[in-house]
Design an enzyme around this catalytic site. Sequence first.
Site, PDB file in Angstrom:
ATOM      1  N   GLU A 136      43.664  33.019  41.473  1.00 13.49           N
ATOM      2  CA  GLU A 136      44.974  33.643  41.748  1.00 13.49           C
ATOM      3  C   GLU A 136      46.099  32.849  41.097  1.00 13.49           C
ATOM      4  OE1 GLU A 136      44.959  36.506  42.978  1.00 13.49           O
ATOM      5  OE2 GLU A 136      43.142  36.635  44.201  1.00 13.49           O
TER       6      GLU A 136
ATOM      7  N   ASN B 132      48.429  34.175  38.032  1.00  8.88           N
ATOM      8  CA  ASN B 132      49.894  34.255  38.144  1.00  8.88           C
ATOM      9  C   ASN B 132      50.563  33.665  36.916  1.00  8.88           C
ATOM     10  OD1 ASN B 132      50.094  35.571  40.565  1.00  8.88           O
ATOM     11  ND2 ASN B 132      50.444  33.739  41.789  1.00  8.88           N
TER      12      ASN B 132
ATOM     13  N   ARG C 265      49.134  45.691  39.546  1.00 11.93           N
ATOM     14  CA  ARG C 265      49.019  44.433  40.273  1.00 11.93           C
ATOM     15  C   ARG C 265      49.144  44.725  41.765  1.00 11.93           C
ATOM     16  NH1 ARG C 265      46.410  41.470  38.017  1.00 11.93           N
ATOM     17  NH2 ARG C 265      47.188  39.676  39.165  1.00 11.93           N
TER      18      ARG C 265
END
Lengths: 154, 111
Positions: free
Chosen positions: A54, A58, A112
Amino acid sequence: MKPIKKKTVKNQFEIKLPSRSVNEGFARASVAAFAAQCDPTVEVISELKTAVSEAVTNAVVHAYPDGIGLIHIKCRLYDDNSIAVSVRDSGVGIEDIQKAREPLYTSGSEDRAGMGFTVMEALSDRITVRSRPQRGTTVTIFKKLSGRNNGQKH
Amino acid sequence: MNKSLEYYHGEDELLIYVTGEIDHHSCDGLRLATDELINRFTPEKTVLDFRDVTFCDSSGIAFILGRYKLVTALGKSVSVINIPPQPYKIFTLAAVNKIVSLSPLKIPSRK
């Protein structure tokens, strides 16, 4: 007053990768492979790997909107078998960190889910986010890999 | 960049085997490939078999919810079966199970 015990770093590694999505798999696998030396459970390693995925995603998605930049991943393993993984970029930065951490919030496209930080926080003991607009962002994930509670939160 | 997917099209059901890692990098190709199949056959039920999914992060959440949106707009349904522990954990964390029918991979218990 209780003395604060300073943790010693017993092992560490650093890598630098271009912010290409193809590097996401390698980045999370490298941290998982490094953490294996603590002999954590499959579940704990999976959680760490997902949290790192994650954080790296990002950076790949948001840090360098005009092209490709570098992502620095630094891992420190402490003598108490806890790990700190920091994912740092020198990109656009996050304007409102609190908002960014809100579940379902995304500044990305429709595809997303906006669950990156939520998943990261749920699967780690603690995360910190430091960012300055146009100066970059560092997200650090802290997780206990083994011990009395075997890496579990409670 | 389209992923090649194994699938079976029966009476009213389209069964798609999703394999490998589902992350930000792979989910575009996966999305295009599954949508192509769903739009081609427009089955009553789409079943996504996850038994060979080796890793899944929040991009997988977006993938499932996006397919749900697509089939619902067509008046159809989607379910996900044989979900291994790691993806299953992510999906329940995000309460995807409240929106889409999910069932875990049945692993024989240890003696």
